[in-house]
Write an enzyme that holds these catalytic residues in place. Structure first.
Site, PDB file in Angstrom:
ATOM      1  N   SER A   1      -0.030   3.562   8.597  1.00 29.08           N
ATOM      2  CA  SER A   1      -0.940   3.957   7.520  1.00 29.08           C
ATOM      3  C   SER A   1      -2.312   4.250   8.088  1.00 29.08           C
ATOM      4  O   SER A   1      -2.703   3.703   9.112  1.00 29.08           O
ATOM      5  CB  SER A   1      -1.058   2.825   6.502  1.00 29.08           C
ATOM      6  OG  SER A   1      -2.011   3.145   5.529  1.00 29.08           O
TER       7      SER A   1
ATOM      8  N   ASN B   1      -4.790   4.137   5.686  1.00 28.29           N
ATOM      9  CA  ASN B   1      -5.568   3.667   4.537  1.00 28.29           C
ATOM     10  C   ASN B   1      -6.365   2.422   4.940  1.00 28.29           C
ATOM     11  O   ASN B   1      -5.812   1.342   5.113  1.00 28.29           O
ATOM     12  CB  ASN B   1      -4.599   3.368   3.383  1.00 28.29           C
ATOM     13  CG  ASN B   1      -5.311   2.902   2.131  1.00 28.29           C
ATOM     14  OD1 ASN B   1      -6.304   2.192   2.199  1.00 28.29           O
ATOM     15  ND2 ASN B   1      -4.778   3.282   0.991  1.00 28.29           N
TER      16      ASN B   1
ATOM     17  N   LYS C   1      -6.024  -0.810   2.855  1.00 28.89           N
ATOM     18  CA  LYS C   1      -4.809  -1.587   3.111  1.00 28.89           C
ATOM     19  C   LYS C   1      -4.901  -2.322   4.437  1.00 28.89           C
ATOM     20  O   LYS C   1      -4.478  -3.467   4.550  1.00 28.89           O
ATOM     21  CB  LYS C   1      -3.603  -0.644   3.189  1.00 28.89           C
ATOM     22  CG  LYS C   1      -3.120  -0.146   1.879  1.00 28.89           C
ATOM     23  CD  LYS C   1      -1.796   0.527   2.144  1.00 28.89           C
ATOM     24  CE  LYS C   1      -1.410   1.456   1.057  1.00 28.89           C
ATOM     25  NZ  LYS C   1      -0.244   2.251   1.441  1.00 28.89           N
TER      26      LYS C   1
ATOM     27  N   ASP D   1       5.347   1.373   1.000  1.00 31.48           N
ATOM     28  CA  ASP D   1       5.205   2.395  -0.027  1.00 31.48           C
ATOM     29  C   ASP D   1       5.092   1.657  -1.352  1.00 31.48           C
ATOM     30  O   ASP D   1       5.792   0.670  -1.582  1.00 31.48           O
ATOM     31  CB  ASP D   1       6.389   3.360  -0.029  1.00 31.48           C
ATOM     32  CG  ASP D   1       6.000   4.686  -0.688  1.00 31.48           C
ATOM     33  OD1 ASP D   1       5.060   5.332  -0.190  1.00 31.48           O
ATOM     34  OD2 ASP D   1       6.605   5.057  -1.698  1.00 31.48           O
TER      35      ASP D   1
ATOM     36  N   PHE E   1      -8.807  -0.260  -4.777  1.00 30.16           N
ATOM     37  CA  PHE E   1      -8.612   1.186  -4.655  1.00 30.16           C
ATOM     38  C   PHE E   1      -7.515   1.627  -5.616  1.00 30.16           C
ATOM     39  O   PHE E   1      -6.944   0.820  -6.340  1.00 30.16           O
ATOM     40  CB  PHE E   1      -8.261   1.573  -3.203  1.00 30.16           C
ATOM     41  CG  PHE E   1      -6.928   1.059  -2.744  1.00 30.16           C
ATOM     42  CD1 PHE E   1      -6.777  -0.254  -2.350  1.00 30.16           C
ATOM     43  CD2 PHE E   1      -5.817   1.891  -2.717  1.00 30.16           C
ATOM     44  CE1 PHE E   1      -5.542  -0.740  -1.935  1.00 30.16           C
ATOM     45  CE2 PHE E   1      -4.574   1.414  -2.296  1.00 30.16           C
ATOM     46  CZ  PHE E   1      -4.454   0.100  -1.901  1.00 30.16           C
TER      47      PHE E   1
HETATM   48  P1  IMP Z   1       1.026   4.210  -1.247  1.00 30.73           P
HETATM   49  O1  IMP Z   1       2.484   4.357  -1.291  1.00 30.73           O
HETATM   50  O2  IMP Z   1       0.630   2.843  -0.804  1.00 30.73           O
HETATM   51  O3  IMP Z   1       0.315   5.288  -0.526  1.00 30.73           O
HETATM   52  O4  IMP Z   1       0.489   4.231  -2.724  1.00 30.73           O
HETATM   53  C1  IMP Z   1       0.856   5.210  -3.655  1.00 30.73           C
HETATM   54  C2  IMP Z   1      -0.206   5.269  -4.728  1.00 30.73           C
HETATM   55  O5  IMP Z   1      -0.373   3.991  -5.348  1.00 30.73           O
HETATM   56  C3  IMP Z   1      -1.588   5.680  -4.258  1.00 30.73           C
HETATM   57  O6  IMP Z   1      -2.151   6.481  -5.241  1.00 30.73           O
HETATM   58  C4  IMP Z   1      -2.360   4.418  -4.148  1.00 30.73           C
HETATM   59  O7  IMP Z   1      -3.723   4.606  -4.390  1.00 30.73           O
HETATM   60  C5  IMP Z   1      -1.718   3.568  -5.235  1.00 30.73           C
HETATM   61  N1  IMP Z   1      -1.765   2.175  -4.802  1.00 30.73           N
HETATM   62  C6  IMP Z   1      -1.147   1.623  -3.732  1.00 30.73           C
HETATM   63  N2  IMP Z   1      -1.463   0.330  -3.627  1.00 30.73           N
HETATM   64  C7  IMP Z   1      -2.302   0.067  -4.658  1.00 30.73           C
HETATM   65  C8  IMP Z   1      -2.997  -1.099  -5.062  1.00 30.73           C
HETATM   66  O8  IMP Z   1      -2.932  -2.178  -4.451  1.00 30.73           O
HETATM   67  N3  IMP Z   1      -3.756  -0.987  -6.156  1.00 30.73           N
HETATM   68  C9  IMP Z   1      -3.873   0.181  -6.860  1.00 30.73           C
HETATM   69  N4  IMP Z   1      -3.280   1.301  -6.512  1.00 30.73           N
HETATM   70  C10 IMP Z   1      -2.489   1.244  -5.412  1.00 30.73           C
END
Ligand code: IMP
Length: 191
Positions: free
Chosen positions: A7, A9, A12, A68, A148
């Site tokens: 990642s 991010n 995270k 994810d 976030f």
């Molecule tokens: P990813 O799979 O972690 O990239 O997350 C997919 C989507 O969910 C992205 O839009 C992130 O901003 C949102 N997301 C992931 N983790 C969190 C969290 O802990 N709080 C709020 N939104 C999240």
């Protein structure tokens, strides 16, 4: 032991570093000089986590993991789910994503939702999968500035604060990713 996290991010990475027990070092993709985008083309959250970890494993990285996450809302038949990142478009804009959910849920009394995180860990030549889930409510407006993504509109059950009104320690203790990570840590400690 070095673990590569698939990642870029920073939120995270900071969250996860706070959870790692002594003896583990978390390296991001940037730390290992990797700047390409990793494909996220699977149709499920678990599929995407596996895809990203496998992508690094195929590059001869011996210990790595990918996560994810999806926000699943009952009033919108599970949306945005696997499409959480780009719900309002390819720009992956958190405010636009939240605005879209708020407008689609307007007048809908079913505001229950959950976050689900799936982690795929590649270690010892095998893939291991861990899950974490937290149930809550989608509020009618954004509250808070921490965290976030969808944090300002998600209030976990049993709490009067949104994730965006919590410190990172408070959020980690009960969040979807925190729970999935705790399982991964327990697994690593047993090894
Ligand atoms: P990813 O799979 O972690 O990239 O997350 C997919 C989507 O969910 C992205 O839009 C992130 O901003 C949102 N997301 C992931 N983790 C969190 C969290 O802990 N709080 C709020 N939104 C999240």
């Amino acid at each position: 032991m070095q673990l590569i996290f698939a990642s870029a991010n920073e939120h995270k990475i900071t969250e996860i570093r706070q959870l790692l027990p002594a003896g583990y070092e978390l390296l991001s993709l940037a730390d290992i000089g990797f700047h390409d985008e990793i494909p996220e083309t699977a149709e499920t959250i678990e599929g995407n986590a596996r895809l990203k970890a496998q992508f690094l494993a195929d590059k001869q990285i011996s210990a790595c993991f990918a996560d994810d996450t999806g926000l699943v809302t009952s009033g919108l038949n599970g949306e945005p789910g696997v499409y959480s990142a780009r719900y309002a478009g390819e720009a992956k804009n958190a405010d636009a994503n939240m605005d879209l959910i708020l407008s689609k849920l307007e007048g809908n009394s079913d505001r229950s939702a959950y976050f689900i995180t799936v982690i795929a860990l590649w270690i010892g030549g095998e893939m291991h999968v861990f899950r974490g889930r937290v149930d809550g409510t989608i509020l009618t407006e954004k509250r808070g500035t921490q965290g976030f993504g969808y944090d300002p509109i998600f209030q976990p059950i049993g709490y009067s604060k949104t994730f965006a009104e919590m410190t990172s320690e408070e959020k980690n203790a009960l969040s979807h990713r925190g729970r999935a990570l705790q399982q991964m840590m327990a697994f690593l400690e047993r090894r």
